[in-house]
Design an enzyme around this catalytic site. Sequence first.
Site, PDB file in Angstrom:
ATOM      1  N   GLU A   1       0.877  -1.171   0.000  1.00  0.00           N
ATOM      2  CA  GLU A   1       0.000   0.000   0.000  1.00  0.00           C
ATOM      3  C   GLU A   1       0.913   1.220   0.000  1.00  0.00           C
ATOM      4  O   GLU A   1       1.846   1.282   0.807  1.00  0.00           O
ATOM      5  CB  GLU A   1      -0.887   0.028   1.259  1.00  0.00           C
ATOM      6  CG  GLU A   1      -1.871   1.192   1.205  1.00  0.00           C
ATOM      7  CD  GLU A   1      -2.663   1.397   2.493  1.00  0.00           C
ATOM      8  OE1 GLU A   1      -2.265   0.846   3.534  1.00  0.00           O
ATOM      9  OE2 GLU A   1      -3.665   2.128   2.448  1.00  0.00           O
TER      10      GLU A   1
ATOM     11  N   ARG B   1       5.749 -12.895   9.469  1.00  0.00           N
ATOM     12  CA  ARG B   1       6.361 -11.612   9.140  1.00  0.00           C
ATOM     13  C   ARG B   1       7.676 -11.485   9.898  1.00  0.00           C
ATOM     14  O   ARG B   1       7.937 -12.209  10.857  1.00  0.00           O
ATOM     15  CB  ARG B   1       5.405 -10.469   9.455  1.00  0.00           C
ATOM     16  CG  ARG B   1       5.427 -10.012  10.883  1.00  0.00           C
ATOM     17  CD  ARG B   1       4.701  -8.700  11.180  1.00  0.00           C
ATOM     18  NE  ARG B   1       3.475  -8.401  10.493  1.00  0.00           N
ATOM     19  CZ  ARG B   1       3.326  -7.321   9.719  1.00  0.00           C
ATOM     20  NH1 ARG B   1       4.334  -6.519   9.505  1.00  0.00           N
ATOM     21  NH2 ARG B   1       2.174  -7.065   9.162  1.00  0.00           N
TER      22      ARG B   1
ATOM     23  N   LYS C   1       5.013   0.787  10.844  1.00  0.00           N
ATOM     24  CA  LYS C   1       5.011   1.981  10.011  1.00  0.00           C
ATOM     25  C   LYS C   1       4.607   3.210  10.816  1.00  0.00           C
ATOM     26  O   LYS C   1       5.165   4.282  10.664  1.00  0.00           O
ATOM     27  CB  LYS C   1       4.018   1.801   8.858  1.00  0.00           C
ATOM     28  CG  LYS C   1       4.636   1.342   7.557  1.00  0.00           C
ATOM     29  CD  LYS C   1       3.582   1.344   6.460  1.00  0.00           C
ATOM     30  CE  LYS C   1       4.035   0.467   5.302  1.00  0.00           C
ATOM     31  NZ  LYS C   1       2.986   0.315   4.291  1.00  0.00           N
TER      32      LYS C   1
END
Length: 567
Positions: free
Chosen positions: A43, A270, A280
Amino acid sequence: MNDEITREKEEAKAPISFIEQFIADDLKDGKNKGRIMTRFPPEPNGYLHIGHAKAICLDFGMAKKYGGKCNLRFDDTNPVKEDVEYIDSIKEDIHWLGFDWENREYYASDYFGRLYDFAVDLIKRGLAYVDDQSAELISSQKGSPSQAGTESPFRKRAIEENLDLFERMNKGEFEEGDHVLRAKIDMTSPNMHMRDPIIYRIIKTAHHRTGNQWNVYPMYDFAHGQSDYFEEITHSLCTLEFEVHRPLYDWFIDQLKSDEYRPRQIEFNRLNLTYTIMSKRKLLELVQEGKVSGWDDPRMPTLCGLRRRGYTPESIRRFVELIGYTKVEAINDVSLLEHAVREDLNARAYRVFGVLNPLKVIITNYPENQVEDVEVVNNPEDESAGKRFVPFSREIFIEQDDFMENPPNKFFRLAPGMEVRLKGAYIIKCESFKKDTSTGEITEVNCSYDPATRSGSEGSGRKVKGTLHWVSAAQAVDAEVRLYDRLFDHEDPAGQKDDDYRKFLNPDSLKVLTGCKIEPSLANAKPLEKFQFQRIGYFCVDPDSTPSKPVFNRTVPLKDPWSKVNK
RNA sequence: UGUCCUGUAGUGUAAUUGGCAACACGUCUGACUCUGGAUCAGAAGAGUUCAGGUUCGAGCCCUGACAGGACAACCA
């Protein structure tokens, strides 16, 4: 050549992940007509970090290994959070890492029309409906993980009415939050994601690519699997948190009535790194609060930060290869990353002379105005790297740490009466030294040299215990050296869920050293060029560096065994 | 008190069920060296979360516990 063979052997030996096993099995079973296609779907709402590298290596790596292709697809379904700024950086970082999507650069927003049509189709088939309730009300009707939900009063709305409302939602006749479109699945499902998930919401913010063309935007779950389908993706690899989304992913794919082929979602763990914040949101806070200089601050785990710090793409790929892909939520040790960097840089970085904390040494029996060029190898492990000349003269600088007035037992460097070799030059002997009586600091050391011991000459065979690196005082260039350390230290903030991570910020994560002395040839080094300052660590030329003001970032230090002896 | 996922040395990963569980990082020893703190040699460290079961034989299959994680955004 030999290296290549060894490398191939290693790769052949490397265990394959469960994901690769799935892919190999699918191929063997003849699924999707023996085709393989993957995608990397970021994204565009932030910079790529090393966690993304793990996904990139897998997505592109699997495609390449099995003769398929990997698309780059921007998952841009939420204009509120996204920006073109990020698109360029993402593309740059993927290329830097060493992967290429060729001309296959796609956007979920490319499919808004098809997704809209699909939504209309679902409405017509009685599988979707417009809900007028507030977010709070819808949320409360969803129940909880251990309690079934209740159906919306709008669930049985007539198809015609749904069609009309959805169309008017997109025309902009309503405000955000007035209506949403929901898939009609099962409010009593044990899987929360199947309880009539919202698939379209009204957003009136302009989209970075489609502008104001749309007033409704699809949710992730309604866009991702379908985009995979449109692009004929065969293996949709994502992280573990999407595991519970898979039934919904499959439900939408089922509605597309795919016989030809069907994309398959596979999840992997992850990347978590010790002492490293990867969120983030938190990284953005560090930037906004000025705790770091920007997204590319060399302490950041972002790909651009690591690049500026001097990490090579090879080392990151190697690291990813080392940690593997599983379904266990692991926390990987940064020391493994640092190992990968050292391994790579050790093979390629030139060994150069640089003195971080200069201490002047005067070689009293060396001619006053004489300067000679001594030859040193650029990389002892790579003959092809060649040699270079470094000026040597009567006055030189050595590292403060390399001299001790009262040396303990196993100190093999310079001390009163002791001999050391100056790397590439002569053996010198400490005759006397000067000390600032008020501070106790050594200010100058006087030595004599043995002219017969020049490196490479006949008399150079004599052995001494220690070897020092040095720079000639007159020719040395002043440089700035930035010693970066872990941004977080002392205690590991990696597992912190609250905002307490700030209290783990390491105040010593950046030390700027001025007045460092480097050999003259380094003044013209190119940005991002990597070096090893002998016996100190790996360094990288900062992009801000100029010949008049050379700046070096420390990539990773060499461990100093002396510090261990000292304890 | 739901559904799904996961439990192998300090860490991360391996082990077609069939040789007292392998590899990497890390740790510790030694050697060597104009120094690369590389390289070489060696060591310590788990009996696979637990309990049953199937089997001649089980990290691997079955059952049940226990532990950790994900899921209740009009984020992705």
